[in-house]
Each structure stands twice: as structure tokens, then as C-alpha cells.
Design an enzyme around this catalytic site. Structure first.
Site, PDB file in Angstrom:
ATOM      1  N   GLU A   3      30.615 -39.653  83.024  1.00 44.91           N
ATOM      2  CA  GLU A   3      29.181 -39.582  83.300  1.00 44.91           C
ATOM      3  C   GLU A   3      28.430 -39.004  82.093  1.00 44.91           C
ATOM      4  O   GLU A   3      27.264 -39.275  81.904  1.00 44.91           O
ATOM      5  CB  GLU A   3      28.924 -38.691  84.508  1.00 44.91           C
ATOM      6  N   ASP A   4      29.106 -38.225  81.303  1.00 39.55           N
ATOM      7  CA  ASP A   4      28.419 -37.445  80.274  1.00 39.55           C
ATOM      8  C   ASP A   4      28.807 -37.834  78.853  1.00 39.55           C
ATOM      9  O   ASP A   4      28.915 -36.978  77.980  1.00 39.55           O
ATOM     10  CB  ASP A   4      28.668 -35.953  80.506  1.00 39.55           C
TER      11      ASP A   4
END
Ligand code: MN
Length: 586
Positions: free
Chosen positions: A91-92
Site C-alpha cells: 500500500e505504501d
């Protein structure tokens, strides 16, 4: 689980401190090679999350650290610990390809599972909760993914106070109560279930929570004093019988489950006899029953309160003997008697069976996975091969969840779950979301790519329907849709679109009547009963013997026309009716 509460991930941001804590929690279960791999995952997570902070202001890395340590406490293997450290990296800014290259297929598979599960949001519709729970399993595909997700949720709940949006806090807490606590319960992870529930309780029902916390604070000390008096008596009695006792401990009930019990019992505290219970752990099943006998010889049992969950375990696998006795001063006191193995299983549930031997292979007892848990068993009826997989004794295979051979679970762009049969298409999906979305479907995207409307969807797909205002369903869709709902909606819409009978038709009746006062009123009354508007009515005296009444009106269908005709014929003085269709109005 008790070792979870004294975690302080802020102090474990460097590898050496983390490794020490991991060793303590896992009882040094992981090999040097596994620890080296876990260290690489630690460093990768550190690099990806370097600049990020949690809402609490803590460095982001505190989160994957807490999730990895909780996963270790739940007895997960080294791959799962690495996956827990990596669970938010995709996600990051990390990529799955990168993780696959650096850490291999298995860890990438677990990380991908957690990432997919993260996309699913529960909308708080209670009847959808069961399908949401199944969905999580279908998307996760592996029990380890679910348990990492439970560890993730535990830490997010512990830090939920820092979340700035009240609506989101409430949604996350609701979801924890309805979905995640319930999953922990069904996996037999009793302590985790209680902890998740109490953390959510404070957000979902803040006033009730405050009241309960106050009440419990008032009541527990006297109960603890009482138990401190009881404990030596029972210890001596068991010792006198030559009973080796492994542990006796007082266990306080969780707030939320106590509150639910009060609600069921008209808020009467007299029914909450297990607010604090005494747990007696003995070496064997025989000794459980013997200890029950010793307790009953000391104090009279309360009728109807002896429960044998050893002979009849709870559906989630919980085993123990429960009894409530009239103790000192007639105080009702609950005892819970179990073996160490049962005690361990009651705390850790499905995870209790993942004990590794020195070779890193699952220890004996692993075969119990799936056999003990009624819910898991129920899921298995969807896929019989699962039991064969278990017998083939391939441990990792047995962790794969594939109960849902005939169902798929797909997501709306908002993360809502839609439960469909296997090979369902975007058209089925569209009608399940809303009939108008189905009727206006012009195209579909699956995971952001355009697909044809007859494309076969699979579990975890994110489906987006492109609609056009003047679009109509095509009869060709009937050839590929898989759901009865879509089929009937398509048929219905196609039928509605066809012009015929439903449009009003103008008709004229020529009614020959006897010349009688009130006959016009009777005839118009008959039309009124059918809610038919008379356009014009006139009386003509032609050359026939009777006057003729001409009535023009609009009616909706032939059936209605027949009915009104019958009614009019029944009116006294009506001789005959002739009808003429004037026009079909457009
Ligand atoms: Mn997370």
C-alpha cells in the site's frame, strides 16, 4: 495473550530489540535461517515506512512490529511473521513483484492476501455480516492471512483513539465487533475475541462502556477478596486427594460479554455468576472429573449450572468443565476445570495446533486443524476435497482455504461485498448491486481493466460497471447470465419495453336499457368501482325499442373489459351490450 498487553512497539524499532522480544514471545521457536529472513523483512519494512507516521504520531514501523509480535504470540510460522512485517508495504510504495523477488512466492502470497482483505469494507448491515465473514476467508485463501489480519486489527483497535475521523472510528469499531471478533471466536481464539470486543465496545457504545467499567470496578474487588479466601481451601482439598494441580487462577470476565449477558437477563447482576471465575488446571481429563467431585464435596453445586464442555465441546472447540457452587457465606462461585492442553486451545484456538517441533515441521496435533472447529467443518461442506487434503497430511495445503468452490465474492469500487455463483459475469454483478445498474450496463472494468460483459468473474475481483442513461438490457445477455435475479430482471425489463396491452385503450359501449330512473347512475357506479374514467356518456333513442346509452372510456386490458361488462349486465334493466374498440392511445 497476556504477553500482548505489555508490548511497547515504540521501544522495539531497532532489530536487536525486536529480535529479543520476538524470541521471548515465540519461546525461541524460529531457526537462525528463519530469523535472517525475518530480519530482511524487518529492514525492508523499515525502508518503505521510513518517512511515515501513525495518527498517534508514532513512527509507522511500530505498527508492522506490533502485528508481527502478535502473530508470533498466535503461533504463526516464520513466513507469516515476515508477511506481517511486510503487510502494509504494498500500500505504501513497495510492489508485490519486488516482494516476490526478494522473499519468494509464499511470503508474497500472504502479503497479497492481507492487502486484498484490507480492501473489503463492512457496511454495518448485520444480515450481510455472515457473507462478509465468508468473503474474508475466500479472499484470504489461507488461515494465516486471517490471523495476520486479526493481529493487524488488534493493533489498530489499540490505537483507534488517535484516528481523527469520528465516523471512521465508529465504522472500524463496528466492523471489529460484527466481523473480526466473531471470526476470532469461531477460530476458538477466546482471549483475542474478548479483547477485540472490549476495545470496540468503548467506541460503539461509549456510555454503556463507561457504566460497565464503573460497575465492574465496584464489584471485582469484593469478588477477588472472596476468591482469595476460597483458593487455599480448594488447594488443600485437592492436595488431600493427591490431586496434582498445575494452576489455579482467577479470571475476570470481559466487559462486553458481561454487558451482553446483563442485557439477556434484564440487567440483573444476580445472573452474572461468573464475573470472576476460578480456573483449575489439572494434568488429565480423568483428573478434571475427579476435581469436580472434590469441589462438589466441599460445597453444594447450583442445579443446572454444571456444564460438561469436555464431553460436548462448544462449536468453536472450547473444552472445560464448569460448575457454580454455593461457596463461603453462600456466595455463588464459578469454577472452570480443564487440562493444560484444553487451556491452551481455549486461548489460542486454531492456532494452538501450530506448534513446531525442532525440525520446523508441525508437531503432533496438527491433524486436529479443521476437525475440531464446527464452523470450519461447516465451511468444508462446500468443498469435500478439503478433508482429503488434510488426510494427505500436506500441512501447508491444509491451511489453504478453498471452501467456496461454488461461490465467488467480488467487490464494488467502494469495497462492498457481492456474493455470486461461480462463473458469474459483470451483468450478474450489476443486477445484484441494483436493477437500474443492470439495465443501464454498457461495459465493465475488472481490477481497472475493461472486460466484456460475459467475462467470468473470480473471488476478490473489484468490479466497476459503466452505465449509459438510455441503455437497455439485451436479450443476448440471457444466454450467459448465471443468476436467477439477473435473468428475471432482464426478462422483466424486456417485457416492459414492449408496447402492447399495458397502454390504455379507448372503447365504446352501446348499452341498450329499459327506460328506468337511476339506471345511468347505476352504470356509472359500475365504472367507478373499477376506477375507470368515463370520457363521454350520452343517451340516444334510436329506432330500437329501448334507449341506448353510449359510454366512452379508457381501460387497461381485456380482462378488465370483460369484468366490467359482466357487472353492467347484472344491472337491472340492462338488455344488451355491444362494444367497439376505438383506438389504442399512444
Ligand atoms: Mn496494517
Amino acid at each position: 495473550m497476556s504477553n500482548l498487553s505489555n508490548l511497547a512497539p515504540q521501544t522495539l524499532l531497532d532489530w536487536n530489540a525486536f529480535e529479543r522480544e520476538l524470541g521471548r514471545i515465540s519461546e525461541n521457536r524460529y531457526t537462525a535461517a528463519e530469523l535472517a529472513m525475518i530480519q530482511r523483512a524487518f529492514e525492508y519494512a523499515e525502508m518503505i515506512h521510513r518517512e511515515q507516521k501513525r495518527f498517534s504520531g508514532d513512527p509507522y514501523l511500530t505498527h508492522p512490529i506490533a502485528v508481527a509480535l502478535a502473530s508470533a504470540a498466535f503461533r504463526l510460522d516464520a513466513s507469516a511473521i515476515a508477511a506481517a512485517l511486510l503487510h502494509d508495504t504494498v500500500e505504501d510504495g513497495g510492489t508485490l513483484r519486488d516482494i516476490k523477488k526478494k522473499f519468494g512466492d509464499e511470503i508474497a502470497f500472504l502479503v497479497d492476501g492481507v492487502t486484498k482483505v484490507d480492501k473489503i469494507h463492512y457496511q454495518g448491515v448485520e444480515r450481510a455480516a455472515e457473507s462478509m465473514r465468508r468473503m474474508l476467508f475466500a479472499v484470504a485463501q489461507d488461515v494465516r492471512v486471517i490471523i495476520i489480519k486479526l493481529a493487524d486489527r488488534l493493533h489498530n483497535m489499540q490505537t483507534l483513539w488517535a484516528h481523527p475521523t469520528p465516523e471512521k472510528r465508529l465504522r472500524i469499531a463496528r466492523e471489529t465487533l460484527d466481523i473480526y471478533a466473531s471470526i476470532a471466536d469461531r477460530l476458538g481464539m477466546g482471549e483475542l475475541k474478548g479483547e477485540l470486543e472490549d476495545l470496540a465496545f468503548a467506541h460503539v457504545f461509549p456510555e454503556e462502556y463507561r457504566w460497565m467499567a464503573q460497575e465492574i470496578r465496584k464489584r471485582i474487588p469484593t469478588r477477588k477478596d472472596h476468591l482469595n479466601k476460597v483458593k487455599p481451601i480448594i488447594e488443600k482439598a485437592l492436595a488431600d486427594e493427591g490431586m496434582p494441580v498445575r494452576a489455579i487462577s482467577a479470571r475476570a470476565k470481559h466487559l462486553y460479554s458481561t454487558w451482553k449477558k446483563l442485557l439477556r437477563n434484564d440487567m440483573n447482576w444476580d445472573h452474572v455468576l461468573d464475573l470472576v471465575a476460578l480456573r483449575v488446571v489439572v494434568p488429565s481429563v480423568e483428573e478434571c472429573y475427579a476435581a469436580l467431585g472434590v469441589i462438589h464435596a466441599l460445597w453444594p453445586p447450583m442445579p443446572g449450572r454444571i456444564k460438561d464442555y469436555i464431553a460436548l465441546p462448544k462449536p468453536n472447540g472450547y473444552q472445560s468443565l464448569h460448575t457454580t457452587v454455593f461457596c463461603l457465606d453462600g456466595n455463588a462461585t464459578e469454577f472452570q476445570i480443564r487440562t493444560e492442553v484444553m487451556h491452551h486451545e481455549n486461548e489460542y484456538g486454531i492456532a494452538a495446533h501450530w506448534l513446531w517441533n525442532e525440525a520446523g515441521k508441525p508437531a503432533e496435533g496438527t491433524h486436529m486443524v479443521g476437525k475440531k472447529f464446527a464452523w470450519v467443518r461447516q465451511l468444508q461442506t462446500w468443498q469435500k476435497e478439503f478433508s482429503q487434503t488434510l488426510e494427505s497430511n500436506d500441512y501447508l495445503e491444509s491451511l489453504k482455504i478453498d471452501f467456496f468452490k461454488d461461490r465467488i465474492f467480488v467487490l464494488t469500487p467502494k469495497g462492498d461485498v457481492v456474493d455470486l455463483p461461480e462463473n458469474a459475469t459483470p451483468v450478474d454483478f450489476a443486477y445484484h448491486v441494483h436493477s437500474e445498474i443492470g439495465n443501464r450496463a454498457a461495459g465493465a472494468k475488472v481490477n481497472s481493466k475493461m472486460v466484456p460483459l460475459d467475462h467470468a468473474l473470480s473471488s476478490g475481483d473489484m468490479v466497476e460497471i459503466i452505465t449509459q442513461k438510455n441503455r437497455r438490457p439485451s436479450s443476448e445477455w440471457l444466454a450467459f447470465v448465471k443468476t436467477a435475479l439477473a435473468r428475471s430482471q432482464i426478462r422483466h425489463t424486456l417485457r416492459d419495453a414492449a408496447p402492447p396491452e399495458t397502454r390504455p385503450t379507448e372503447t365504446e359501449f352501446e348499452i341498450a336499457v329499459d327506460d328506468r330512473v337511476g339506471i345511468l347512475k347505476d352504470i356509472s357506479g359500475a365504472f367507478a368501482r373499477f376506477r375507470i374514467n368515463i370520457e363521454t356518456a350520452s343517451v340516444e333513442r334510436r329506432h330500437s325499442a329501448y334507449p341506448v346509452i353510449l359510454v366512452r372510456f379508457n381501460h387497461k386490458n381485456p380482462g378488465q373489459l370483460e369484468k366490467i361488462k359482466t357487472q353492467i349486465k347484472k344491472i337491472r334493466g340492462v338488455r344488451s351490450i355491444a362494444e367497439r374498440v376505438k383506438s389504442a392511445k399512444s
